[in-house]
Design a protein around this motif. Structure first.
Motif, mmCIF file in Angstrom:
data_model
loop_
_atom_site.group_PDB
_atom_site.id
_atom_site.type_symbol
_atom_site.label_atom_id
_atom_site.label_comp_id
_atom_site.label_asym_id
_atom_site.label_seq_id
_atom_site.Cartn_x
_atom_site.Cartn_y
_atom_site.Cartn_z
ATOM 1 N N GLY A 99 0.809 -1.203 0.000
ATOM 2 C CA GLY A 99 0.000 0.000 0.000
ATOM 3 C C GLY A 99 0.846 1.257 0.000
ATOM 4 N N PRO A 100 0.208 2.421 -0.027
ATOM 5 C CA PRO A 100 0.947 3.690 -0.003
ATOM 6 C C PRO A 100 1.625 3.899 1.340
ATOM 7 C CG PRO A 100 -1.404 4.085 0.215
ATOM 8 C CD PRO A 100 -1.250 2.620 -0.079
ATOM 9 N N ALA A 101 2.583 4.818 1.380
ATOM 10 C CA ALA A 101 3.310 5.105 2.613
ATOM 11 C C ALA A 101 2.331 5.537 3.702
ATOM 12 C CB ALA A 101 4.350 6.194 2.374
ATOM 13 N N SER A 102 2.453 4.942 4.880
ATOM 14 C CA SER A 102 1.521 5.218 5.964
ATOM 15 C C SER A 102 1.769 6.556 6.632
ATOM 16 C CB SER A 102 1.600 4.109 7.019
ATOM 17 O OG SER A 102 2.917 3.989 7.516
ATOM 18 N N ASP A 103 2.966 7.155 6.442
ATOM 19 C CA ASP A 103 3.263 8.425 7.107
ATOM 20 C C ASP A 103 2.917 9.635 6.240
ATOM 21 O OD1 ASP A 103 5.140 8.222 5.166
ATOM 22 O OD2 ASP A 103 6.892 8.278 6.493
ATOM 23 N N ASN A 104 2.246 9.366 5.091
ATOM 24 C CA ASN A 104 1.781 10.442 4.210
ATOM 25 C C ASN A 104 2.919 11.302 3.666
ATOM 26 O OD1 ASN A 104 -0.971 9.786 4.510
ATOM 27 N ND2 ASN A 104 -1.023 10.853 6.481
ATOM 28 N N THR A 105 4.121 10.751 3.603
ATOM 29 C CA THR A 105 5.246 11.513 3.061
ATOM 30 C C THR A 105 5.582 11.098 1.638
ATOM 31 O OG1 THR A 105 6.836 9.927 3.952
ATOM 32 C CG2 THR A 105 6.235 11.798 5.364
ATOM 33 N N GLU A 106 4.768 10.212 1.076
ATOM 34 C CA GLU A 106 5.048 9.748 -0.277
ATOM 35 C C GLU A 106 4.945 10.899 -1.279
ATOM 36 O OE1 GLU A 106 2.085 7.393 -2.498
ATOM 37 O OE2 GLU A 106 3.642 5.855 -2.571
ATOM 38 N N VAL A 107 5.964 11.024 -2.083
ATOM 39 C CA VAL A 107 5.974 12.071 -3.099
ATOM 40 C C VAL A 107 5.215 11.576 -4.330
ATOM 41 C CG1 VAL A 107 7.414 13.507 -4.563
ATOM 42 C CG2 VAL A 107 8.179 12.917 -2.253
ATOM 43 N N HIS A 108 4.271 12.364 -4.789
ATOM 44 C CA HIS A 108 3.468 11.977 -5.946
ATOM 45 C C HIS A 108 4.001 12.680 -7.178
ATOM 46 C CE1 HIS A 108 0.111 10.533 -8.190
ATOM 47 N NE2 HIS A 108 -0.303 11.750 -8.490
ATOM 48 N N TYR A 109 4.514 11.914 -8.121
ATOM 49 C CA TYR A 109 5.138 12.487 -9.297
ATOM 50 C C TYR A 109 4.161 12.635 -10.466
ATOM 51 C CZ TYR A 109 9.536 11.609 -6.900
ATOM 52 O OH TYR A 109 10.557 11.610 -5.991
ATOM 53 N N GLY A 110 2.948 12.185 -10.301
ATOM 54 C CA GLY A 110 1.968 12.314 -11.371
ATOM 55 C C GLY A 110 2.124 11.290 -12.463
ATOM 56 N N LYS A 111 3.004 10.294 -12.261
ATOM 57 C CA LYS A 111 3.220 9.253 -13.253
ATOM 58 C C LYS A 111 2.980 7.882 -12.638
ATOM 59 C CE LYS A 111 4.730 11.738 -16.794
ATOM 60 N NZ LYS A 111 4.056 11.764 -18.114
ATOM 61 N N THR A 112 2.484 6.981 -13.453
ATOM 62 C CA THR A 112 2.313 5.580 -13.070
ATOM 63 C C THR A 112 3.200 4.728 -13.964
ATOM 64 O OG1 THR A 112 0.048 5.834 -12.254
ATOM 65 C CG2 THR A 112 0.686 3.647 -13.024
ATOM 66 N N VAL A 113 3.885 3.756 -13.369
ATOM 67 C CA VAL A 113 4.769 2.863 -14.120
ATOM 68 C C VAL A 113 4.090 1.503 -14.261
ATOM 69 C CG1 VAL A 113 7.013 1.721 -14.214
ATOM 70 C CG2 VAL A 113 6.828 4.052 -13.303
ATOM 71 N N VAL A 114 4.021 1.023 -15.482
ATOM 72 C CA VAL A 114 3.423 -0.287 -15.769
ATOM 73 C C VAL A 114 4.491 -1.186 -16.378
ATOM 74 C CG1 VAL A 114 1.640 -1.548 -17.028
ATOM 75 C CG2 VAL A 114 1.157 0.747 -16.152
ATOM 76 N N LEU A 115 4.795 -2.287 -15.708
ATOM 77 C CA LEU A 115 5.707 -3.312 -16.234
ATOM 78 C C LEU A 115 4.866 -4.489 -16.709
ATOM 79 C CD1 LEU A 115 9.032 -4.614 -14.799
ATOM 80 C CD2 LEU A 115 7.242 -6.237 -15.361
ATOM 81 N N ILE A 116 4.982 -4.831 -17.971
ATOM 82 C CA ILE A 116 4.227 -5.948 -18.545
ATOM 83 C C ILE A 116 5.116 -7.182 -18.540
ATOM 84 C CG2 ILE A 116 3.021 -6.815 -20.575
ATOM 85 C CD1 ILE A 116 2.432 -3.905 -21.314
ATOM 86 N N LYS A 117 4.729 -8.154 -17.731
ATOM 87 C CA LYS A 117 5.519 -9.379 -17.625
ATOM 88 C C LYS A 117 5.177 -10.375 -18.718
ATOM 89 C CE LYS A 117 6.917 -12.955 -14.337
ATOM 90 N NZ LYS A 117 6.739 -13.513 -12.976
#
Length: 481
Positions: free
Chosen positions: A94-112
């Motif tokens: 899940g996301p960082a629980s301390d709410n310090t996660e930096v949101h870069y506005g991008k999502t990375v998708v790796l297709i296996k």
């Protein structure tokens, strides 16, 4: 860490890793039949793989997604959406629980991986009565594993009819022998003579093939309003006259692991014609499950939709031997079993907050003996089950069932850590040093099988379980001596 090291599929020698704006990703509610499987818009697949044959043929992707956490599972193509939809069951971190996660506005998708598989490309050619190349024929003629043949016979399929089917679809390969060097001169002289003899015309490489089974990827209902009926399957690409199929998955050991289910063959009244047509032109390779009171994949040898391949048989000469499965009865038993497991004491409670989980992880990483013993246990249980099966005696069939269920449970021992259920009179077939992984009968289910209860305390079983943040819906299990 393992998920971050997943290898990516290659597209024109480049790894299939893509970025897209985070606003194109949304979290959706979990439904009864999308455990481990989300959705992806068709236009995204075509942007990644091209708008030619490959991009059009792809129906499902196996992915790792970094978006407010780390997500793992399948994304099946769904019309009517603009991006990616992720259910809670795909969330592994899940996301960082301390709410310090930096949101870069991008999502990375790796297709296996991308589906349909190469094998199902050949299946599609065969079903469309097109010539199948030599490589495809070799793939389609690979013999059925004994596990699947045994479960078909146990479900009621006539063993001689099954043998006839296997000979017709797999063929008989000539013995693999080297060129003889006796009674006719050396192989070198033979090859020289052959050069001066008239050559027979080369046989056509492609040929027609008949197929009545394949391994299909389990995926969530791709219809816009989840319109696959309860207890039904949707398998695009199969012949129009196929109304029902046999379906199971590995590991499958006995008749309760295989079902006969009806197929959705006509457009539901609520569905528009364009959506139905889009579904019908999909390439064979996926099996889509209808909604229900419990997830339909879980009724098929405890399957799910995070990458499981289901063995599906549609040949009418085999299917007709097995009665249609009663979904009402199967769902009722599954709900009762879930209730019994909720009150079971075989699994220890999660540790209290503040436990030194990292120290336990270090102990588990350094523990080599426990995984080796678990592997040994898996082999013993499988071999004991085969002995009971080959005996062919109705009196020991319940022992075969018990060993089979224990074998399947032991396969998940490293992941889930729960005790392996085995009746006490069968413990003598297991070495004493492995008894710490076993548990004894405590009560019976209504289907005649047993629930089991370990007589000792949790810490005496030889391993410790540690649960992570429940938001991620992932349980981390660590073993220590």
């Amino acid at each position: 860490m393992e998920l971050l090291l997943s290898p990516a599929k290659k597209i024109k020698d480049q790894p299939a890793i893509f970025e897209l704006p985070s606003e194109h990703v949304e979290f959706i509610e979990e439904t009864c039949c999308n455990e481990g499987c989300g959705y992806v818009a068709r236009h995204l697949v075509q942007e990644w793989f091209g708008r030619g044959v490959v991009g059009t043929r792809i129906t499902t992707l196996q992915v790792r997604v970094i978006h407010q956490g780390l997500h793992k599972g399948l994304l099946t193509v769904k019309d009517g959406i603009n991006g990616i939809q992720i259910p809670p069951s795909m969330i592994k971190v899940g996301p960082a629980s301390d709410n310090t996660e930096v949101h870069y506005g991008k999502t990375v998708v790796l297709i296996k991986n991308a589906f349909p598989s190469d094998r199902n490309r050949y299946v599609g050619q065969a079903l469309n009565e097109r010539d199948v190349c030599k490589t495809g024929c070799e793939e389609l003629e690979k013999p059925l594993k004994d596990m699947f043949k045994d479960v078909l016979v146990d479900a009621g399929v006539d063993r001689y009819r099954l043998k006839d089917y296997e000979e017709a679809t797999r063929g008989t390969k000539p013995p693999n022998s080297r060129t003889s060097t006796s009674a006719g001169g050396s192989s070198t002289r033979k090859s020289r003579r052959a050069k001066h003899q008239p050559q027979e015309p080369q046989a056509q490489e492609g040929k027609k093939k008949y197929v009545g089974d394949s391994f299909l990827l389990g995926a969530a209902d791709p219809t816009i309003d989840s319109l696959i009926p309860r207890g039904h399957l949707l398998i695009p690409g199969l012949p129009a006259d196929i109304k029902s199929v046999l379906i199971t998955r590995a590991p499958c050991m006995h008749r309760k692991d295989i079902l006969r289910l009806p197929l959705l063959k006509t457009k539901p009244p609520q569905m528009n014609s364009a959506e139905w047509q889009q579904l019908m032109v999909r390439h064979v390779g996926d099996v889509y499950f209808g909604q229900g009171n419990v997830p339909l994949p879980s009724l098929i040898a405890s399957g799910d939709l995070d990458g499981d391949l289901y063995f599906v048989v549609w040949d009418p000469n085999l299917v007709h031997f097995v009665e249609m499965s009663n979904i009402d009865d199967l769902e009722r038993r599954a709900i009762q079993q879930q209730s019994a497991e909720a009150h079971s004491t075989s699994r220890p409670p999660p540790p209290a907050a503040g436990d030194d989980w990292f120290a336990l992880f270090q102990d588990a990483a350094a523990d080599v003996g426990t995984p080796i013993r678990i592997t040994k246990l898996i082999g013993i249980l499988y071999n004991e089950a085969k002995v009971e099966w080959e005996c062919g005696d109705d009196r020991v069939y319940e022992d075969y069932i018990a060993y089979s269920n224990a074998y399947k449970k032991a396969l998940d021992l490293k992941k889930h850590g729960e005790s392996v259920e085995l009746p006490s009179h069968l413990w003598e077939g297991v070495p004493d040093d492995l008894h710490c992984f076993l548990c004894l009968p405590s009560a019976s289910n209504d289907d005649g099988h047993h629930r089991y209860h370990h007589p000792s305390e949790t810490e005496e079983r030889g391993f410790v379980l540690v649960d992570s943040n429940p938001y991620s819906q992932v349980t981390n299990h660590y073993y220590s001596q």
